[in-house]
Design a protein around this motif. Structure first.
Motif, PDB file in Angstrom:
ATOM      1  N   TYR A  47       0.864  -1.177   0.000  1.00 21.16           N
ATOM      2  CA  TYR A  47       0.000   0.000   0.000  1.00 21.16           C
ATOM      3  C   TYR A  47       0.903   1.230   0.000  1.00 21.16           C
ATOM      4  N   LEU A  48       0.873   1.976  -1.097  1.00 20.55           N
ATOM      5  CA  LEU A  48       1.746   3.152  -1.210  1.00 20.55           C
ATOM      6  C   LEU A  48       0.929   4.412  -1.044  1.00 20.55           C
ATOM      7  N   PHE A  49       1.453   5.305  -0.236  1.00 25.41           N
ATOM      8  CA  PHE A  49       0.750   6.580  -0.062  1.00 25.41           C
ATOM      9  C   PHE A  49       1.745   7.691   0.232  1.00 25.41           C
ATOM     10  N   GLU A  50       1.276   8.809   0.742  1.00 31.17           N
ATOM     11  CA  GLU A  50       2.151   9.973   0.881  1.00 31.17           C
ATOM     12  C   GLU A  50       2.912   9.997   2.207  1.00 31.17           C
ATOM     13  N   LYS A  51       2.643   9.034   3.090  1.00 28.48           N
ATOM     14  CA  LYS A  51       3.368   8.976   4.370  1.00 28.48           C
ATOM     15  C   LYS A  51       4.416   7.858   4.306  1.00 28.48           C
ATOM     16  N   LYS A  52       5.328   7.891   5.291  1.00 31.37           N
ATOM     17  CA  LYS A  52       6.441   6.935   5.236  1.00 31.37           C
ATOM     18  C   LYS A  52       6.066   5.538   5.726  1.00 31.37           C
ATOM     19  N   GLY A  53       4.890   5.413   6.333  1.00 31.27           N
ATOM     20  CA  GLY A  53       4.457   4.110   6.842  1.00 31.27           C
ATOM     21  C   GLY A  53       3.394   4.332   7.906  1.00 31.27           C
ATOM     22  N   VAL A  54       3.164   3.291   8.709  1.00 31.17           N
ATOM     23  CA  VAL A  54       2.235   3.445   9.835  1.00 31.17           C
ATOM     24  C   VAL A  54       2.984   4.192  10.933  1.00 31.17           C
ATOM     25  N   LEU A  55       2.431   5.315  11.344  1.00 29.66           N
ATOM     26  CA  LEU A  55       3.133   6.183  12.292  1.00 29.66           C
ATOM     27  C   LEU A  55       2.630   5.954  13.717  1.00 29.66           C
ATOM     28  N   LYS A  72       1.919 -13.273   1.561  1.00 35.10           N
ATOM     29  CA  LYS A  72       3.138 -13.483   2.336  1.00 35.10           C
ATOM     30  C   LYS A  72       3.525 -12.277   3.192  1.00 35.10           C
ATOM     31  N   GLN A  73       3.494 -11.098   2.577  1.00 40.14           N
ATOM     32  CA  GLN A  73       3.847  -9.893   3.333  1.00 40.14           C
ATOM     33  C   GLN A  73       2.994  -8.731   2.856  1.00 40.14           C
ATOM     34  N   VAL A  74       2.756  -7.801   3.762  1.00 38.86           N
ATOM     35  CA  VAL A  74       2.102  -6.550   3.377  1.00 38.86           C
ATOM     36  C   VAL A  74       3.000  -5.406   3.834  1.00 38.86           C
ATOM     37  N   HIS A  75       3.232  -4.469   2.923  1.00 36.41           N
ATOM     38  CA  HIS A  75       4.043  -3.301   3.257  1.00 36.41           C
ATOM     39  C   HIS A  75       3.182  -2.056   3.117  1.00 36.41           C
ATOM     40  N   THR A 129      12.142   1.268   3.140  1.00 32.76           N
ATOM     41  CA  THR A 129      11.646   1.593   4.477  1.00 32.76           C
ATOM     42  C   THR A 129      10.120   1.678   4.453  1.00 32.76           C
ATOM     43  N   GLY A 130       9.539   1.655   5.633  1.00 29.06           N
ATOM     44  CA  GLY A 130       8.089   1.668   5.756  1.00 29.06           C
ATOM     45  C   GLY A 130       7.690   0.655   6.806  1.00 29.06           C
ATOM     46  N   THR A 131       6.420   0.311   6.811  1.00 25.31           N
ATOM     47  CA  THR A 131       5.920  -0.659   7.780  1.00 25.31           C
ATOM     48  C   THR A 131       5.671  -1.993   7.094  1.00 25.31           C
ATOM     49  N   THR A 132       6.215  -3.057   7.654  1.00 24.18           N
ATOM     50  CA  THR A 132       5.967  -4.399   7.117  1.00 24.18           C
ATOM     51  C   THR A 132       5.075  -5.158   8.088  1.00 24.18           C
ATOM     52  N   LEU A 133       4.006  -5.705   7.556  1.00 25.71           N
ATOM     53  CA  LEU A 133       3.082  -6.486   8.384  1.00 25.71           C
ATOM     54  C   LEU A 133       3.282  -7.966   8.097  1.00 25.71           C
ATOM     55  N   SER A 134       3.269  -8.753   9.148  1.00 26.96           N
ATOM     56  CA  SER A 134       3.319 -10.201   8.968  1.00 26.96           C
ATOM     57  C   SER A 134       2.567 -10.846  10.125  1.00 26.96           C
ATOM     58  N   LEU A 135       2.283 -12.134   9.991  1.00 24.97           N
ATOM     59  CA  LEU A 135       1.491 -12.808  11.033  1.00 24.97           C
ATOM     60  C   LEU A 135       2.300 -12.982  12.316  1.00 24.97           C
TER      61      LEU A 135
END
Lengths: 265, 265
Positions: free
Chosen positions: A184-192, A239-242, A259-265
């Protein structure tokens, strides 16, 4: 399994010609199989205003009456989608622009009226309804599907569907056949951790940590639907969500860590 | 060789909900491989007027300035194309909506400025530039391509291209692989000997007869580009060209003889 990137790019990137151009150049140079999903709500609202259609949004979701449905079908499926495809072709990426009814890839149902009538809004009831066989044919032919956020009800009516949801559904449906990474790409660097501090990106979120962050009230309300979608996709085999800034694709295309937020189980 | 129908449906049919519905029901039930090409100039003009874009036509061809290009990209590639696809899906036809940049199927060049500057109008320089391999992949997958009259220049710019020309180019490009019949459907019963007499349809036109009819001044000026396109397509391998009323598709779908004008070498 072959790797597949499913990348959703948000409206704020589409609105900025320079960022968009950089993004599309980088996206085109990602090697291997990839799918792009785009939004475009701001552009639709701007053109709608010229046509006398005032946007009505409830909790960030557009109320889609009959004339708004015509508007988003034009703007998402035509104007934005075809210009993205033409630009990707320029960059050597063999893109093919699609919406839900095309090859019946994304069937949906009109959202039932509860407290709010969202009009011609489409819900994807189950990722298994996605026609992943056709997608595989397209990917095998070296094509890069580019999806506008539109679905259909199978009875001849187009439906307006959230682009984040479409990206998660496509990623999930293809997770049986590919090693899928959803971005998921957006204007912020990740989940803040702190919504006004761009340097407070949370680098990794597991399911346990997500519950913890929610309980502590740390994640901004607007991020919750995106993260819920992401967690569901992970549980269903993605497998992964960024979640990261659009510029992360430049690093990705060069094979670097991004860089950013990586989500995994 | 497998049979393939390339069918172009004109704007006057698209404007009439009942005729359109009948046409799409019949089209959907044609067995075997088929491609639909649509116009939509009247709808584009109507929406353009709401946006303050006055249509400018020279000899029936639209002058496509930058804002008209955005208009036709929205209306042809989005509004009309996606609604046709959704309706065909309802009718059990696995349609996929496409334009020139999609899978780079129809590359074109911006028309050189001579006495008239047509703006962002695209000419298909050679049917060999059509990417027929991808079309074959789609047809083999059981899909029915539905083309909006848009191409691209390969440098990131969409171009507005006459739907009759696109139909002839697609038919010609696929004539190596399929036994192609090209149908031009419109609101008249065929090529008329007397333009105000609907019963004066000329049933068969060969190349020799065409020269003769032209020399005698019998064919209306507006039909000449369509017929020139058709004759060229025949010389390049298309098996037959039919010019007939949209309702002819109902007979075709049922395997009956249909009336209208048939062109052959």
């Amino acid at each position: 399994m072959e790797k597949l990137y499913v990348i959703k790019v948000g409206g704020n990137i589409l609105d900025d010609p320079e960022q968009l151009s950089n993004f599309l150049t980088a996206f085109a140079s990602i090697s291997g199989s990839k799918i792009l999903v785009h939004g475009g709500g701001k552009i639709a609202s701007a053109i709608g205003r010229k046509l006398g259609i005032e946007p009505v949004l409830v909790d960030g979701r557009r109320i889609t009456d009959a004339e708004t449905l015509e508007l988003v079908t034009m703007v998402y499926g035509g104007l934005i989608n075809k210009n993205l495809v033409a630009t990707l072709q320029k960059n050597g990426c063999n893109a093919i622009g699609l919406t839900g009814p095309d090859a019946n890839i994304i069937p949906a149902v009109k959202r039932p009226v509860q407290s709010i009538d969202y009009g011609f809004a489409g819900d994807i009831t189950n990722p298994e309804s996605i026609n992943s066989d056709v997608l595989e044919v397209l990917l095998d032919a070296g094509l890069t599907p580019v999806f506008a956020p539109l679905t259909h009800d199978g009875k001849g009516t187009m439906l307006n569907t959230n682009a984040d949801t479409i990206a998660a559904a496509l990623a999930t449906a293809l997770a049986q056949k590919y090693e899928v990474e959803l971005l998921y790409l957006f204007e912020k660097k990740g989940v803040l951790r702190d919504v006004i501090n761009e340097d407070s990106v949370i680098p990794n979120i597991t399911e346990t940590k997500y519950e913890q962050l929610k309980n502590e009230g740390i994640i901004a309300a607007g991020m919750l639907p995106k993260l819920d979608n992401a967690m569901l996709a992970l549980r269903q085999g993605v497998k992964q969500v960024h979640i990261c800034h659009a510029s992360a694709v430049e690093a990705l295309a060069q094979g670097h860590k991004f860089t950013g937020t990586t989500l995994s189980l």
